[in-house]
Design a protein around this motif. Sequence first.
Motif, PDB file in Angstrom:
ATOM      1  N   UNK A  75     -47.655  17.925 -16.615  1.00 50.77           N
ATOM      2  CA  UNK A  75     -47.530  18.053 -15.162  1.00 50.77           C
ATOM      3  C   UNK A  75     -46.130  18.552 -14.800  1.00 50.77           C
ATOM      4  N   UNK A  76     -45.120  18.134 -15.590  1.00 52.34           N
ATOM      5  CA  UNK A  76     -43.741  18.609 -15.341  1.00 52.34           C
ATOM      6  C   UNK A  76     -43.690  20.139 -15.457  1.00 52.34           C
ATOM      7  N   UNK A  77     -44.429  20.642 -16.451  1.00 52.27           N
ATOM      8  CA  UNK A  77     -44.404  22.091 -16.671  1.00 52.27           C
ATOM      9  C   UNK A  77     -45.299  22.841 -15.680  1.00 52.27           C
ATOM     10  N   UNK A  78     -46.146  22.129 -14.962  1.00 51.48           N
ATOM     11  CA  UNK A  78     -47.109  22.804 -14.070  1.00 51.48           C
ATOM     12  C   UNK A  78     -46.985  22.263 -12.639  1.00 51.48           C
ATOM     13  N   UNK A  79     -47.705  21.163 -12.346  1.00 51.85           N
ATOM     14  CA  UNK A  79     -47.811  20.665 -10.972  1.00 51.85           C
ATOM     15  C   UNK A  79     -46.450  20.330 -10.349  1.00 51.85           C
ATOM     16  N   UNK A  80     -45.524  19.775 -11.143  1.00 48.85           N
ATOM     17  CA  UNK A  80     -44.232  19.360 -10.574  1.00 48.85           C
ATOM     18  C   UNK A  80     -43.361  20.570 -10.189  1.00 48.85           C
ATOM     19  N   UNK A  81     -43.696  21.762 -10.702  1.00 48.48           N
ATOM     20  CA  UNK A  81     -42.924  22.969 -10.349  1.00 48.48           C
ATOM     21  C   UNK A  81     -43.115  23.326  -8.883  1.00 48.48           C
ATOM     22  N   UNK A  82     -44.220  22.860  -8.308  1.00 52.31           N
ATOM     23  CA  UNK A  82     -44.511  23.139  -6.900  1.00 52.31           C
ATOM     24  C   UNK A  82     -43.550  22.324  -6.014  1.00 52.31           C
ATOM     25  N   UNK A  83     -42.783  22.995  -5.132  1.00 48.60           N
ATOM     26  CA  UNK A  83     -41.822  22.260  -4.292  1.00 48.60           C
ATOM     27  C   UNK A  83     -42.488  21.182  -3.437  1.00 48.60           C
ATOM     28  N   UNK A  84     -43.797  21.294  -3.219  1.00 54.65           N
ATOM     29  CA  UNK A  84     -44.490  20.279  -2.407  1.00 54.65           C
ATOM     30  C   UNK A  84     -44.793  19.011  -3.216  1.00 54.65           C
ATOM     31  N   UNK A  85     -44.568  19.048  -4.538  1.00 52.49           N
ATOM     32  CA  UNK A  85     -44.901  17.886  -5.367  1.00 52.49           C
ATOM     33  C   UNK A  85     -43.878  16.757  -5.163  1.00 52.49           C
ATOM     34  N   UNK A  86     -44.368  15.542  -5.070  1.00 52.47           N
ATOM     35  CA  UNK A  86     -43.506  14.360  -4.932  1.00 52.47           C
ATOM     36  C   UNK A  86     -42.518  14.274  -6.091  1.00 52.47           C
ATOM     37  N   UNK A  87     -42.963  14.730  -7.287  1.00 47.66           N
ATOM     38  CA  UNK A  87     -42.115  14.655  -8.475  1.00 47.66           C
ATOM     39  C   UNK A  87     -41.373  15.978  -8.750  1.00 47.66           C
ATOM     40  N   UNK A  88     -41.271  16.842  -7.717  1.00 48.07           N
ATOM     41  CA  UNK A  88     -40.638  18.159  -7.932  1.00 48.07           C
ATOM     42  C   UNK A  88     -39.222  18.023  -8.503  1.00 48.07           C
ATOM     43  N   UNK A  89     -38.480  16.986  -8.099  1.00 45.11           N
ATOM     44  CA  UNK A  89     -37.106  16.834  -8.593  1.00 45.11           C
ATOM     45  C   UNK A  89     -37.064  16.688 -10.116  1.00 45.11           C
ATOM     46  N   UNK A  90     -38.213  16.273 -10.714  1.00 46.06           N
ATOM     47  CA  UNK A  90     -38.227  16.104 -12.176  1.00 46.06           C
ATOM     48  C   UNK A  90     -38.422  17.436 -12.910  1.00 46.06           C
ATOM     49  N   UNK A  91     -38.858  18.463 -12.157  1.00 44.65           N
ATOM     50  CA  UNK A  91     -39.110  19.760 -12.798  1.00 44.65           C
ATOM     51  C   UNK A  91     -37.809  20.328 -13.360  1.00 44.65           C
TER      52      UNK A  91
END
Length: 311
Positions: free
Chosen positions: A241-257
């Motif tokens: 998810x870090x490599x995919x979904x978290x890359x989206x700035x709208x993701x709650x975990x975006x800061x982990x990207x």
Amino acid sequence: METTSHSAFTRAEWARLRSSVPMPLVESDLEALRATGEPLSMAEVEEVFLPLTRLINLHVNATRTMARVADDFVGRPAARRPYVVAVAGSVAVGKSTVARLLRTLLSLWPDHPRVDLVATDGFIYPTKELQARGLMQRKGYPESYDVRRMIRFLSDIRTAGEASLPVYSHQAYDALPDVLQTVSHPDILIFEGLNVLQLGSAAEGKPTPTHTATDFFDLTIYVDAEPADIEQWYIRRFMLLKATAFQNPASYFHHLAAISDDEAQAFAIKLWQTINLPNLQENILPTRPRADVVVHKRADHAADQVLLRRF
Ligand SMILES: Nc1ncnc2c1ncn2[C@@H]1O[C@H](COP(=O)(O)OP(=O)(O)O)[C@@H](O)[C@H]1O
Ligand SMILES: CC(C)(COP(=O)(O)O)[C@@H](O)C(=O)NCCC(=O)O
């Protein structure tokens, strides 16, 4: 391993119970059903899930006959109410893949083509409410759910055949404001979530609840695996998810990207060890003995054993 509550079947013994149910899916169907990083093979469908759908189909028809008997007895017209299957188990054990697969397979039977799916994350209090109650680190624990709303939903489904619930977004890590999922007169409803088998207990100073979610289920399935294996799946999925979904700035975990993989992995381990593992041990695993069917998965996600409740 035979227990007092369940009969145990090896994978090979369980696979024989498929009888003559044909395999309706092809590889591209499975691609659409797999969750992030989770394998799902044709063999798994044929040997584990086709026997399970055969059992559910037999049970749906028997349940309908029983309901007709009660309707005839009181002299009212026969009413068909949704048959409800609950799917329980840990975070990251693969409940949502099992639930999606069952929906697809069950909807192919002519007896019950309308199959709907609801995940209980829709009943988790919104972030604002969780923060106000000091429950942000207890997400997925019994107290983080609006249980009264969940019971009302299940009761409406069983009596009126129709009900709505909020929609949870993993991306936002919160309920979507003003969005509802409406379930309307399905033949079967699959109800999937961590806590579906919990009995519920009285809050401080409140009377014991009259109903629990399990009062509304026709069949309950527990997806099981060793906690050490689930931890690996959780961490692997988090890194994907870090490599995919978290890359989206709208993701709650975006800061982990943006952080290193080692730091992200340490964060995933912390989430697992401080939230999801204790919840598994304290609240989810203790519900396993009540499940009608337990599907136990090995480290490679393939089921090696199925338990069937004796009573
Ligand atoms: N932070 C996240 N961002 C996007 N999707 C997520 C996130 N966390 C979990 N998911 C997805 O949500 C679904 C449900 O996950 P979970 O509640 O852990 O149950 P399970 O793995 O048993 O289906 C899975 O498909 C998973 O891939
Ligand atoms: C939303 C969840 C509690 C799952 O809810 P469910 O659909 O099983 O009711 C879970 O995916 C989650 O977000 N747990 C919090 C800790 C974590 O981020 O892993």
